[in-house]
Design a protein around this motif. Sequence first.
Motif, PDB file in Angstrom:
ATOM      1  N   CYS A   1     -45.256 -30.679  46.719  1.00 51.39           N
ATOM      2  CA  CYS A   1     -44.299 -29.622  47.062  1.00 51.39           C
ATOM      3  C   CYS A   1     -44.903 -28.281  46.686  1.00 51.39           C
TER       4      CYS A   1
ATOM      5  N   GLU B   1     -42.919 -29.296  51.793  1.00 51.91           N
ATOM      6  CA  GLU B   1     -43.148 -30.603  51.175  1.00 51.91           C
ATOM      7  C   GLU B   1     -43.799 -31.545  52.176  1.00 51.91           C
TER       8      GLU B   1
ATOM      9  N   ASP C   1     -45.399 -35.914  52.533  1.00 53.76           N
ATOM     10  CA  ASP C   1     -45.288 -37.290  52.020  1.00 53.76           C
ATOM     11  C   ASP C   1     -46.657 -37.888  51.728  1.00 53.76           C
TER      12      ASP C   1
ATOM     13  N   ASN D   1     -46.116 -32.221  42.062  1.00 56.61           N
ATOM     14  CA  ASN D   1     -45.968 -33.508  42.736  1.00 56.61           C
ATOM     15  C   ASN D   1     -44.501 -33.945  42.701  1.00 56.61           C
ATOM     16  N   ARG D   2     -44.025 -34.409  43.831  1.00 58.84           N
ATOM     17  CA  ARG D   2     -42.638 -34.868  43.902  1.00 58.84           C
ATOM     18  C   ARG D   2     -42.506 -36.250  43.262  1.00 58.84           C
ATOM     19  N   PRO D   3     -41.372 -36.524  42.626  1.00 55.02           N
ATOM     20  CA  PRO D   3     -41.185 -37.859  42.013  1.00 55.02           C
ATOM     21  C   PRO D   3     -41.255 -38.983  43.040  1.00 55.02           C
ATOM     22  N   GLN D   4     -40.775 -38.753  44.250  1.00 52.13           N
ATOM     23  CA  GLN D   4     -40.789 -39.790  45.272  1.00 52.13           C
ATOM     24  C   GLN D   4     -42.113 -39.852  46.021  1.00 52.13           C
ATOM     25  N   GLY D   5     -43.077 -38.997  45.630  1.00 48.56           N
ATOM     26  CA  GLY D   5     -44.370 -38.991  46.270  1.00 48.56           C
ATOM     27  C   GLY D   5     -44.567 -37.763  47.134  1.00 48.56           C
TER      28      GLY D   5
END
Length: 459
Positions: A444, A383, A385, A437-441
């Motif tokens: 992954c 993952e 950021d 895409n990760r919910p927090q941005g």
Amino acid sequence: MGQGATPPGRAPAPVPRRITLWPRGLVGRVMFVLLVAVALVFVGSSVFYEEAETYTIDDAQLEQVGERLVIDARVLAATPTSQRMVLAAMLSTGDLTVDWRTQTQQGMMKGEAPSLRKLHDRMAGPLTALQGDALNLSGTIAGTADVRGTLRLPDGSYMGFLAPDILQPHHMRRGLLSAAILAGAVLLAAGMLVRALSMPLRALADVADTVGSGRWVPLADKGPREVRYLAHAINKMQDRINRLITDRTEALAAVSHDLRTPLARLRLRAGFLDDPVVQREIEADVTEMEAMIAGVLAYLSGEKDPEPARPVNVASILATRVDDDADQGRNVTYDGPDQAQAVVRPLALKRVLGNLIDNAVNYGGNAHVSLHVTGQSLCIRVEDDGPGLPDAEIGRVTTPFYRVEGSRSRSTGGLGLGLAIVSREVARDGGQFRLFNRPQGGLCAEIVLPRNAVIRQGA
């Protein structure tokens, strides 16, 4: 002249043809299955018709016994009582025995059981002399083939009778059971024959699913004529595909390898330039071209990867790679157990992990590697950021030579082969690879590998 040669002037002996009942064509075999099913239904129907005829014969025999009872009763009623015993013996036959009894000899007569009421009605039929309580079947035992009882004469005496072996037990449940057995036998026979017909087709579908995967096994030349023709055509098609892939791979590998020499000369000549700015630009272009060539060679080298799978500690491979990147000052971390055994190809796994970490660091600024282990599989996640990817592009980034530079970073290079290599190598180990895409941005990359994939595949 050799021992097996044909003498001059003599035609070669014809090859004898085998005559078999099993048709050679698919249409003939299907027709054979239908013919067998129809034959089974015909035989079963014949048995049912025979049972129905037997049931009809039972009714006719009962009616005949009833008519004889009425006639014998009339004869006995018209005969003096002193002669009735002798006459009853004379009227008796093998299929109907009668005797005469006085009211005193008959004694207390038992009532007819309710279970015999239907038999009473079948025997009486339209004969009024047998209807009502004049006919008593109290001596008949339900479920037996004999019919016995008494018929009251007009003067109050009785005529006893015995009709042996005229009843055949017929029950609805027996008929339903016979029908179910017949239907099951027909379905079983038809299913076995159809399965024998479809096995070559299933094998054909299974083998056709491996076309282009590197695990191709030529189809056996067996089954119906149409299936053999199709198998031969697929084998030829696969040979052509293999030749095309081999030619393309060898051509690209040769070109990529041969480009290394002029690039080395170009880098050497750039060192003699007096302009440092132009020199740096040329060396940057050469470096980018060398990276592209290295990517092409890495992708092509995996087309026919001879590396065997073996049990390894996947957690150790992940931790070692993360430590190496951290030592180089890259923002890479690891979260997971220290031990995680699985049957994989270690070099391929290292190449996959390296591509994912490089992408995460180059496009997202950091990489967080995690490992989750279950009894049957292990899950690896990388993952970052960063800005992630547009949803419309996630399904396309695993295509070879496809790049989405504008969606993440314009400062990175590459040839669009990193995720294509990851997807291919994970699929070869029987695993699954997906991006989201990760919910927090951030993005992954998830890999799920069976811990014993190679063992299950029989490799």
